[in-house]
Every structure is written in C-alpha cells, then in structure tokens.
Design a protein around this motif. Structure first.
Motif, short mmCIF file in Angstrom:
data_model
loop_
_atom_site.label_atom_id
_atom_site.label_comp_id
_atom_site.label_asym_id
_atom_site.label_seq_id
_atom_site.Cartn_x
_atom_site.Cartn_y
_atom_site.Cartn_z
N THR A 13 0.86 -1.19 0.00
CA THR A 13 0.00 0.00 0.00
C THR A 13 0.89 1.23 0.00
OG1 THR A 13 -1.66 -1.20 1.28
CG2 THR A 13 -1.89 1.19 1.19
N PRO A 14 0.83 2.03 -1.08
CA PRO A 14 1.75 3.16 -1.15
C PRO A 14 1.33 4.28 -0.20
CG PRO A 14 0.22 3.21 -3.01
CD PRO A 14 -0.08 1.96 -2.23
N ALA A 15 2.32 4.99 0.32
CA ALA A 15 2.00 6.20 1.08
C ALA A 15 1.37 7.19 0.11
CB ALA A 15 3.26 6.78 1.70
N SER A 16 0.44 8.01 0.58
CA SER A 16 -0.25 8.94 -0.30
C SER A 16 0.71 9.99 -0.84
CB SER A 16 -1.36 9.64 0.49
OG SER A 16 -1.77 10.79 -0.20
N ARG A 19 0.08 13.24 0.81
CA ARG A 19 0.38 13.42 2.21
C ARG A 19 1.79 12.97 2.62
NH1 ARG A 19 -4.48 13.23 6.01
NH2 ARG A 19 -6.15 14.21 4.82
N GLY A 41 -6.49 18.65 -1.61
CA GLY A 41 -7.78 19.26 -1.94
C GLY A 41 -8.55 19.68 -0.70
N GLN A 42 -7.87 20.46 0.12
CA GLN A 42 -8.49 20.95 1.35
C GLN A 42 -8.87 22.41 1.13
OE1 GLN A 42 -9.52 19.86 4.55
NE2 GLN A 42 -10.32 21.90 4.21
N SER A 102 -14.25 7.91 0.54
CA SER A 102 -13.21 6.88 0.66
C SER A 102 -13.84 5.53 1.02
CB SER A 102 -12.20 7.25 1.76
OG SER A 102 -11.63 8.50 1.52
N PHE A 109 -15.00 -1.49 -4.18
CA PHE A 109 -13.95 -2.44 -4.57
C PHE A 109 -14.28 -3.83 -4.02
CE2 PHE A 109 -9.95 -0.23 -6.18
CZ PHE A 109 -10.59 0.93 -6.53
N TYR A 126 -6.94 9.12 -9.38
CA TYR A 126 -6.93 9.55 -7.98
C TYR A 126 -6.05 8.57 -7.20
CZ TYR A 126 -8.65 10.52 -3.23
OH TYR A 126 -8.75 10.80 -1.90
N ASN A 128 -5.57 7.58 -4.28
CA ASN A 128 -6.04 6.64 -3.26
C ASN A 128 -6.73 5.41 -3.85
OD1 ASN A 128 -4.88 8.15 -1.30
ND2 ASN A 128 -6.76 9.19 -0.67
N GLY A 131 -4.30 2.80 -3.42
CA GLY A 131 -4.31 2.26 -2.06
C GLY A 131 -5.47 1.31 -1.82
N PHE A 132 -6.66 1.68 -2.29
CA PHE A 132 -7.83 0.81 -2.11
C PHE A 132 -7.62 -0.52 -2.84
CE2 PHE A 132 -10.22 5.09 -2.07
CZ PHE A 132 -9.92 5.29 -0.74
N LYS A 239 -16.14 18.15 -0.64
CA LYS A 239 -15.64 19.26 -1.45
C LYS A 239 -16.76 20.26 -1.71
CE LYS A 239 -12.06 16.60 -1.59
NZ LYS A 239 -10.70 16.83 -1.16
#
Lengths: 404, 404
Positions: A13-16, A19, A41-42, A102, A109, A126, A128, A131-132, A239
């Motif tokens: 699982t890759p780090a984002s 982030r 995207g904050q 998320s 999935f 995207y 993530n 990651g999913f 968002k």
C-alpha cells in the motif's frame, strides 16, 4: 528474535503522494517558513453556517450509533438535494451513507471484485484508488490519458481492448481528480454502453460534480439510465460543502444486491459518525442553492488565475481544467518529487514556499508522470498567484543547482 | 440482460446478528409495541458533558481533514488517559486514531494477514470479526470455549495445536464480547508467550477494558511487555464513554512497521472525523476519573440484576459474566433465532417485548450456539428486570406453540 512479518498487501500500500511529504512541510513551518498548500484538496472556503447550526441542534444526551445504512433524514435530504440540483429522482433507499467517499470506494472495490479481479481506471488517477486496490487485492488496469489530449478519454475501442475476463468495473472520476478534466455526457454514455455490452459495473466518482466551469452544466451518470443496475455512483459532501473533515460520503446505486451486500459490510463496521450525519442532514435541508453557485464561481476564478499565471512560466506545460479544482502540470525537471522536496527543504522566497504533490503517485503505470505535479487551486486567487510566483522562482534556482 | 455479478467476498459477508433483525423490531414498534433492546451494545448511560463541551469549543470556520494518523491532541490525551487509568506510559506516537475500533480491526486484519492467512479467535466471538475476515480474505480459526467453562480459555497446548504455518495472529477480546468473560493477566500472559514462541501477533480488543467487576482491576496487555512488537491493542472510546456514535477508536502498538504501513492504509482513507476527534480530546483532558467509576458500578449492578433474574427462568442456562456488559445464555429452545423473531413478530406482554441477538451469529463454528442468545445489559436495572420477565413469559408461550 526474528522481526515479525507484515502482510504483503500492507507493504504494497503506497503512502499517499498528497500526504507523504507532510513531514517535510511540518519541518519547513517549524523553521519559520510560510507554506502554501497546493498539495491537497483541502478548500479554504468556509463550511456552510447551516452545518454548524445543525451541530448545535443535535441535543441527544447519548451519542448513539446511527443505523448502518445511514441516518434516514440524511438519505432523504441527499435524495432531495439531487432532485433539486440535477432534476433526477433517486430514492433515499438507493443511498448507503459512508464515512467519506473513501469508504464508499472501499465498499465498491469489495463488492464488485474478488482478489485478482480487475478494475479499469484512467491514468493518471486519484492516488487513493491505488491504495484501495492494494488492500482489496484488486488489479487496476490503467487506460492512458495524456496532457496533450487534455486528459480526455481515449476511443472506446481502445478501452474495450483492455477489458479481460477478470474485468469487473470501469472507474471514472468525473470531474476528474487529479486532472480537472470533465468528461462529456456523450463520453460517459459511451462508457456506460461499453459496460452494458460487457456486463460490468460503471463506477463514477462524482465528488466534484458541481464544480464545472465555462458554462458547463453539472450532471450525474444516473441521469443517463436511472435504473441501470450496472451504475454505482460514489458521492461526497466533502468538497461541495467544504466538509472534508465531517467524513460524509455515499454509495448510490439502483442495484439492490449491491445495496444489500453493501449493507452487510456496513454492518460489520457498525455506522458512520452520528453527529456529522445529523448536521449534514440539517444543512442540506436548510442551505440555499446560492452556496453552491457562489462556491463554483469562486473556484472558476481561481482556476483562471492559477492557469493564467502557471502557463506563463517558461518550460511549464499546463492544461486548463474545466472542472474540480486540480490540474496536472509538466515541469522542466526530470524528477518532480525531488523538486517538491527541494521546495520544502531548501527553498524560500522571502520566507515563503509551496507544497505541491508529485504526480507520479497518481499514475498506476510505472515511470509515468515523473516530471509532473498536481496542483490544487484551493486557496484564494491572491495566494494562488503568489504561489505560482514562488514556483517560478524555485524552478530557476533548481535549474541552476541541478544544471538542467 | 444477465444480472451483474457481485463478488464472492461480498456475498459471504454475513449480515450482523446484532442488527439483521432490526427490520422486525422497527415493524414491532410501528405496530405499537414497546421494544427493550438487549440485542446491541448501545448504552443508555449519558455521554460525558465534557464531550458536548468539546463540540461547542470547536470553532474553526472550515471543517478540515484531520491528519491521517489522528489529531495530535487526541493522541496525547489518550496516552495520558492510559497513564492515569493503568499507570503505563504509551507514547502518543504509538496511537493510530481510527474511525471506531471497527476500523482499527480492519486495519489490523489487513496489516497482519494476506488473503488465505489465518487468525485464531475464541468461539463464540465478536460477530463483526467474521465480517472483517470475509472482506479481508482471512480465515478465522475458532478455538472452542464453552458456557459450562464460563467461556474461559482452553489450555495453551490446545491453542498451540490449532496454529498452522499460515497463522498470523491470535485475536482475543478482553473483557469479552459476546460472553462477558474476563481473561486473567496470567491467561493473557500465556497467550503472549505462545505468540512470542511462534512469532505471531497477539491482538487484544480492549474496548471494554474498564468494565470489570467483583473487585477485578482493569489492565491492558501492554502492561505485560510495553515494547513487545507482537502486541497490537485495539481500543475504543465508544463503550467507555457512551460515545458509540462518535466513531473514535485506536490501533495501539509499539511496532513501528505496523504503524508505518497502517499509516499508508490510513492515508488512503484520508482521516477519521475531525470534530469528534477534537471533542474527544477535549473530553479526555477535562473529565474526572469519577465518570468511569460510576459507570462501571452501574454496569456491575445491572449485571447482578440481569443475571439474578435470568438464572431463575426455568430451563435457562446462564453464566455470570465478570466484565463488559454482555452475557450468552442457553435457552430451552431448539432455534434461538426463531424465538428471537417470535419475540418481535408474535409476542407481547402488555404491549411490550424484547429484542435479543441470536448467538449463532457469534460462532465461527457452524451449528454451534443455535440454542443461545446474547444479551446486552445496557438498560437500567428496572428495565432489565422487566425485560427478563417478558423473556420468561415468551418462553412459556413459545413452548406451547412449538410443543417443545
């Protein structure tokens, strides 16, 4: 003693990419630098006052579990909101409320795929989703899109050619994160037709649905065929209403079996947060449509200002997005990740610097996007222009150092 | 057109035995019945006023994402709380804040196991472990415990004999849901020794840690060996502070690789809810230890009243739990699930009935627990006694109908 083993899926699982440089940014701030966050995207747009009013209205003395499918007032309010904003009737029963989009994606999935099954995504994607896929054992099959082509969809035949007997879904984010590209209704209809013919799911992540510019009208894939059991929409209030921290998303589908198996999975994790759901329902029931219009206009202006300044930087290849609040830009550097670290660690312009997300983490295809970054236009126009000025200065200085 | 296929893992995820009869309970209420909810661990004890004060203190104008690892004030406050309540120093960096203990458990399954790997659990087990195993592809290996033995742990040799080359962890819930059994420090030390010798994880779900009775002292497995990288604690504020709906849990471990791979998974889902974390930190920093003491005393009294009344019902075999707020009881019926449905659909005593959870859903072993139910003593003593009276009446009437 031997070190204890971690699972392969956790190690994979890759780090984002959004982030993972956060530690460097923290360090830069500790060193007194001001950091413009274009990595995430904050939004800085204020959360609607109606949400905070909803928080105040919550008056139970016990913060109880919500139902696993979600607060019924929220499901009704969201259904009404879709009717109001899109003119389509999606019954509250078609909504499974999740802890952010998320969780809706993780559920999707899990529901559509067994380990080893495949989902087609459009690359860049995207981050993530990657990651999913790692935690759910799903293979993401990247369909290439390019900056030269405005990251538009390739011809259907090309997409068709990447389907295999293990493909269970096509997943599109529209408007797109990370590119800001908006797929037309015809393009999405083409994808739906492809999914129908191959009996696979079409999953559309519509977290940015309202954020379309240049006179485009927001729409949902559900408008095309409201009872099509191959459609799963992933939706979010994060968002749209500057509510990222409330973690309110939804899986929306007319497919009863997706909803019922999704409910079993939802029951295992009990429920999404109670007070946030309550306040979100209150907000949707009390907010005026003006909020969305004003916010979209604000983001359009930011997009204009960002793009106009960005495209003037020598050597930068940029694409003018028509939706969401991201853009992927190609920089005149070999390794954008090194440059992003340089920005945080080694550069400042009058004590200020910029935090950008290296785009390579948004590509499922290895070795792509190494010279690209993703920018989020979530700051005021003035700050965005200043950030672009800093970026340009940093590129000059970086060029001198690495000798490119 | 062919119906579209749902994944095997989604089809295999069981509906929660705690929640799957919720529709019948709703129906009963619509028919005017009062329903005593003993099916679910949803306490009626008031949430601390300090939590609501924390909600009021939150004054940001934008509900932003929290960091993926969790609010740093909350991690510090939780660390201080453990020092205060248990006298052990667990640094804030060892906490990964999750959306409820549920998410901490999902992360733990993902981090310790690849699909096909095994986790040993004690049967009966917390039903949602079965759901987490289904979505993560983990095989749960049940180690039998019995009502006759107070659901205590079997001899270590027996547990050892169920380990295989694919076993990655032993998972114990202590105090136990669904049985209310409290494992002694010696029993947990035995499990830890077994895990050390076999180089596998010991995961202890301590959601009910404070709720131990008969003069027992709360303790954490972390006290036994604070730096042991095989220990993962799953913790939660839900039950301890009547905060089920806030969805605040934690994965706590001294294992840096578990924390770093856990952070990557946590980044993919972005963050746990912001305002709830903020308010929980405020609460932990302001609450007096009195809350926990009073609450534990209240649950002990309820346990006494429930057990005393329950054990007087002819034909019922009950075990007096020493912790948490559950008990598993054997009824003089062949199918407790049918009886649970009968209670909701066909029975009332002066317009009142009881909702119980059939225990079969808490067994990983097929065909076990069919004549058992799980009861949660989460209502006032008076309501619990009334519920037991109703249960007794229903058993008489049911006996006449099914002729047992």
């Amino acid at each position: 003693m031997l070190p204890i083993q971690i699972s392969k899926r956790a190690r994979l699982t890759p780090a984002s990419p959004i982030r993972r440089l956060a530690g460097l940014a923290r360090q830069a701030k500790q060193n007194g630098k001001k950091v413009y966050h274009l990595n995430i995207g904050q939004p800085d747009v204020h959360t609607p006052v109606e949400f905070f009013a909803g928080i105040k209205e919550y008056d139970s003395q016990v913060v109880e579990y919500e139902t696993s499918e979600g607060n019924h007032l929220l499901r009704e309010a969201w259904s009404n909101y879709m009717e109001r904003s899109l003119g389509i009737a999606v019954p509250p029963q078609s909504f499974l409320i999740t802890t952010g989009a998320s969780e809706a994606l993780i559920f999707t999935f899990m529901i559509t795929c067994d380990p080893g099954d495949e989902i087609l995504i459009f690359d860049p994607t995207y981050a993530n989703y990657i990651g999913f896929a790692a935690i759910s054992g799903v293979d993401l099959i990247p369909v290439m899109t390019t900056i030269e082509n405005g990251f538009g969809l390739p011809p259907l035949e090309q997409i068709q050619s990447q389907l295999t007997s293990r493909t269970r879904a096509i997943l599109a984010c529209n408007p797109n994160n990370p590119t800001g590209t908006v797929y037309s209704k015809e393009e999405i209809a083409g994808l739906l037709d492809l999914c129908n013919r191959n009996n696979i799911f079409l999953v559309v992540d519509e977290a940015y649905r309202e954020f379309v510019y240049d006179g485009l009208t927001p729409y949902s894939v559900l408008e095309l065929d409201p009872s099509n059991e191959r459609i799963i929409v992933v939706d979010s209030l994060s968002k749209r209403f500057s509510l990222c921290g409330a973690r309110i998303g939804a899986l929306i589908t007319p497919n009863q079996r997706v909803l019922s198996t999704g409910l079993s999975i939802a029951q295992a994790r009990l429920a999404a947060p109670t007070i946030d759901q309550w306040a979100a329902a209150y907000m949707l029931n009390h907010i005026s449509d003006e909020y969305s219009k004003v916010t979209t206009k604000e983001y359009e202006e930011r997009r204009d200002r960002l793009f106009s300044r960005l495209s003037k930087i020598p050597g930068v290849e940029a694409f003018k997005p028509r939706g969401a609040f991201y853009t992927v830009a190609r920089l005149p550097v070999a390794h954008a990740e090194d440059f992003a670290k340089f920005l945080l660690n080694d550069f400042d312009d009058n004590g200020e610097t910029v935090f950008v997300a290296p785009a390579s983490g948004f590509y499922q295809t290895k070795e792509r996007g190494n010279d690209e970054i993703r920018l989020a236009s979530v700051l005021s126009s003035q700050h965005l222009e200043r950030a672009m000025e800093i970026l340009e200065g940093a590129l000059w200085e970086y060029k001198e150092i690495v000798g490119q």
